[in-house]
Design a protein around this motif. Structure first.
Motif, PDB file in Angstrom:
ATOM      1  N   PRO A 108      59.998 -52.424  34.691  1.00 21.33           N
ATOM      2  CA  PRO A 108      59.878 -50.924  35.294  1.00 21.33           C
ATOM      3  C   PRO A 108      58.821 -50.895  36.447  1.00 21.33           C
ATOM      4  O   PRO A 108      59.067 -50.438  37.399  1.00 21.33           O
ATOM      5  N   ALA A 109      57.580 -51.446  35.819  1.00 24.22           N
ATOM      6  CA  ALA A 109      56.464 -51.416  37.070  1.00 24.22           C
ATOM      7  C   ALA A 109      56.730 -52.295  38.329  1.00 24.22           C
ATOM      8  O   ALA A 109      56.641 -51.559  39.479  1.00 24.22           O
ATOM      9  N   LEU A 110      57.503 -53.398  38.123  1.00 27.17           N
ATOM     10  CA  LEU A 110      57.659 -53.974  39.126  1.00 27.17           C
ATOM     11  C   LEU A 110      58.647 -53.751  40.207  1.00 27.17           C
ATOM     12  O   LEU A 110      58.837 -53.693  41.172  1.00 27.17           O
ATOM     13  N   LEU A 111      59.913 -53.107  39.263  1.00 33.55           N
ATOM     14  CA  LEU A 111      60.926 -52.219  39.951  1.00 33.55           C
ATOM     15  C   LEU A 111      60.690 -51.312  40.883  1.00 33.55           C
ATOM     16  O   LEU A 111      61.056 -51.174  42.038  1.00 33.55           O
ATOM     17  N   ALA A 112      59.684 -50.370  40.289  1.00 32.74           N
ATOM     18  CA  ALA A 112      59.259 -49.421  40.898  1.00 32.74           C
ATOM     19  C   ALA A 112      58.461 -49.624  42.280  1.00 32.74           C
ATOM     20  O   ALA A 112      58.451 -48.912  43.485  1.00 32.74           O
ATOM     21  N   LEU A 113      57.751 -50.649  42.294  1.00 34.84           N
ATOM     22  CA  LEU A 113      56.860 -51.122  43.278  1.00 34.84           C
ATOM     23  C   LEU A 113      57.780 -51.793  44.402  1.00 34.84           C
ATOM     24  O   LEU A 113      57.697 -51.520  45.506  1.00 34.84           O
TER      25      LEU A 113
ATOM     26  N   SER B 265      55.568 -62.749  41.994  1.00 37.39           N
ATOM     27  CA  SER B 265      55.342 -64.041  41.356  1.00 37.39           C
ATOM     28  C   SER B 265      53.975 -64.119  40.844  1.00 37.39           C
ATOM     29  O   SER B 265      53.631 -64.408  39.833  1.00 37.39           O
ATOM     30  N   GLU B 266      52.893 -63.441  41.702  1.00 40.18           N
ATOM     31  CA  GLU B 266      51.657 -63.326  41.098  1.00 40.18           C
ATOM     32  C   GLU B 266      51.223 -62.713  40.042  1.00 40.18           C
ATOM     33  O   GLU B 266      50.651 -63.016  39.133  1.00 40.18           O
ATOM     34  N   ALA B 267      51.854 -61.570  40.019  1.00 42.72           N
ATOM     35  CA  ALA B 267      51.803 -60.709  38.791  1.00 42.72           C
ATOM     36  C   ALA B 267      52.309 -61.018  37.748  1.00 42.72           C
ATOM     37  O   ALA B 267      51.646 -60.823  36.451  1.00 42.72           O
ATOM     38  N   CYS B 268      53.473 -61.563  37.859  1.00 46.85           N
ATOM     39  CA  CYS B 268      54.152 -62.233  36.587  1.00 46.85           C
ATOM     40  C   CYS B 268      53.178 -63.402  35.885  1.00 46.85           C
ATOM     41  O   CYS B 268      53.180 -63.688  34.821  1.00 46.85           O
ATOM     42  N   GLY B 269      52.588 -64.306  36.790  1.00 44.54           N
ATOM     43  CA  GLY B 269      51.645 -65.145  36.493  1.00 44.54           C
ATOM     44  C   GLY B 269      50.441 -64.644  35.800  1.00 44.54           C
ATOM     45  O   GLY B 269      49.642 -65.116  34.891  1.00 44.54           O
ATOM     46  N   GLU B 270      50.138 -63.447  36.361  1.00 42.61           N
ATOM     47  CA  GLU B 270      48.667 -62.905  35.747  1.00 42.61           C
ATOM     48  C   GLU B 270      49.061 -62.074  34.353  1.00 42.61           C
ATOM     49  O   GLU B 270      48.143 -62.013  33.734  1.00 42.61           O
ATOM     50  N   PHE B 271      50.118 -61.503  34.324  1.00 39.73           N
ATOM     51  CA  PHE B 271      50.149 -60.756  33.197  1.00 39.73           C
ATOM     52  C   PHE B 271      51.254 -61.487  32.171  1.00 39.73           C
ATOM     53  O   PHE B 271      52.375 -60.770  31.857  1.00 39.73           O
ATOM     54  N   LEU B 272      50.834 -62.615  31.678  1.00 39.80           N
ATOM     55  CA  LEU B 272      51.413 -63.152  30.772  1.00 39.80           C
ATOM     56  C   LEU B 272      52.024 -62.542  29.606  1.00 39.80           C
ATOM     57  O   LEU B 272      53.078 -62.677  28.820  1.00 39.80           O
ATOM     58  N   ASP B 273      50.860 -61.908  28.997  1.00 42.36           N
ATOM     59  CA  ASP B 273      51.062 -61.056  27.724  1.00 42.36           C
ATOM     60  C   ASP B 273      51.305 -59.586  27.776  1.00 42.36           C
ATOM     61  O   ASP B 273      51.586 -59.016  26.724  1.00 42.36           O
ATOM     62  N   LEU B 274      51.973 -59.301  28.892  1.00 41.81           N
ATOM     63  CA  LEU B 274      51.997 -57.839  28.930  1.00 41.81           C
ATOM     64  C   LEU B 274      53.771 -57.774  28.502  1.00 41.81           C
ATOM     65  O   LEU B 274      54.501 -58.467  28.930  1.00 41.81           O
ATOM     66  N   GLY B 275      54.048 -56.637  27.930  1.00 37.80           N
ATOM     67  CA  GLY B 275      55.548 -56.683  27.312  1.00 37.80           C
ATOM     68  C   GLY B 275      56.610 -56.349  28.480  1.00 37.80           C
ATOM     69  O   GLY B 275      56.261 -55.824  29.415  1.00 37.80           O
TER      70      GLY B 275
ATOM     71  N   ALA C 105      69.388 -58.310  45.015  1.00 35.63           N
ATOM     72  CA  ALA C 105      68.330 -59.312  45.109  1.00 35.63           C
ATOM     73  C   ALA C 105      66.971 -58.819  44.433  1.00 35.63           C
ATOM     74  O   ALA C 105      66.358 -59.489  43.818  1.00 35.63           O
ATOM     75  N   ALA C 106      66.916 -57.513  44.449  1.00 34.62           N
ATOM     76  CA  ALA C 106      65.466 -56.865  43.974  1.00 34.62           C
ATOM     77  C   ALA C 106      65.635 -56.944  42.473  1.00 34.62           C
ATOM     78  O   ALA C 106      64.624 -57.352  41.718  1.00 34.62           O
ATOM     79  N   GLU C 107      66.680 -56.187  41.947  1.00 34.61           N
ATOM     80  CA  GLU C 107      66.674 -56.142  40.324  1.00 34.61           C
ATOM     81  C   GLU C 107      67.002 -57.708  39.889  1.00 34.61           C
ATOM     82  O   GLU C 107      66.108 -58.068  38.866  1.00 34.61           O
ATOM     83  N   GLY C 108      67.429 -58.518  40.461  1.00 31.82           N
ATOM     84  CA  GLY C 108      67.773 -59.969  40.046  1.00 31.82           C
ATOM     85  C   GLY C 108      66.393 -60.616  40.112  1.00 31.82           C
ATOM     86  O   GLY C 108      66.074 -61.392  39.153  1.00 31.82           O
ATOM     87  N   PHE C 109      65.668 -60.488  41.217  1.00 35.17           N
ATOM     88  CA  PHE C 109      64.478 -61.613  41.221  1.00 35.17           C
ATOM     89  C   PHE C 109      63.459 -60.722  40.131  1.00 35.17           C
ATOM     90  O   PHE C 109      62.817 -61.625  39.552  1.00 35.17           O
ATOM     91  N   VAL C 110      63.326 -59.756  40.192  1.00 35.93           N
ATOM     92  CA  VAL C 110      62.406 -58.982  38.999  1.00 35.93           C
ATOM     93  C   VAL C 110      62.722 -59.537  37.585  1.00 35.93           C
ATOM     94  O   VAL C 110      61.842 -59.965  36.785  1.00 35.93           O
TER      95      VAL C 110
END
Length: 200
Positions: A168-173, A152-162, A86-91
């Protein structure tokens, strides 16, 4: 001068995405989308029955991946495996479809109440259960819900981040934030242990 019919079906989807991102789904009308394309509202209705039909098609690829994730979670062998899947798939989903997620920020609860998205609500509940690992434990469910919303919020905020930075930042979180689930101990062997004989 407005064109009678948009050149392509995708042109309307692209325009709708821009308007939804700028003013939200609720704040966007079919006339707004038509104006963005440069055509009449009737021309938009030639391709889509209504605004919900536009959103449904826009979200279809992400929903298909979410449904696939739901199936993989159901096949997990134990709660710890389900949590990992669930964690890896959702990220991965959130990073891949972050522009679509950005479109829905703020409107998601209302959209889930619509009949066309009712199955997404059920999948979301199962996703929370899998991430929590301990569905009966309030603290575990709180952590799962907060992380889902934060991703969800982070992905919407960092649209241009590679992706190579964001994923990996989200998975670590997620790894730090979720309550871990202990894997069940392997079953004991049923083979009887021979008695130890001692010399008299």
């Amino acid at each position: 001068m407005a064109r009678a019919v948009p050149e392509t079906h995708d042109e309307i989807l692209t325009a709708a995405t821009r308007r939804f991102a700028a003013t939200g789904y609720r704040g966007t009308s079919l006339q707004d989308i038509a104006r963005e394309v440069g055509c009449s509202k009737a021309a938009v209705l030639y391709h889509f029955a209504n605004k919900e039909a536009i959103l449904t098609e826009l979200m279809a690829p992400a929903i298909a991946v979410l449904q696939s994730l739901d199936e993989r979670i159901a096949l997990a062998t134990d709660p710890a495996d389900a949590q990992r899947v669930a964690a890896e798939g959702f990220v991965n989903l959130a990073v891949r479809f972050r522009r679509e997620i950005a479109v829905l920020r703020g409107d998601f609860p209302e959209l889930l109440a619509q009949p066309a998205f009712a199955h997404i609500q059920r999948i979301s509940e199962r996703l929370v259960d899998a991430l929590a690992g301990h569905p009966e434990r309030p603290s575990a469910r709180i952590a799962a819900l907060v992380l889902l919303a934060g991703i969800s919020e982070a992905c919407g905020e960092f649209l241009d981040l590679g992706e190579e930075v964001l994923r990996p930042a989200l998975l670590a979180l997620v790894t730090r934030g979720l309550e871990p689930v202990d894997r069940p101990a392997p079953p004991h062997s049923s083979t009887p242990v021979p008695p130890i004989h001692t010399e008299d």
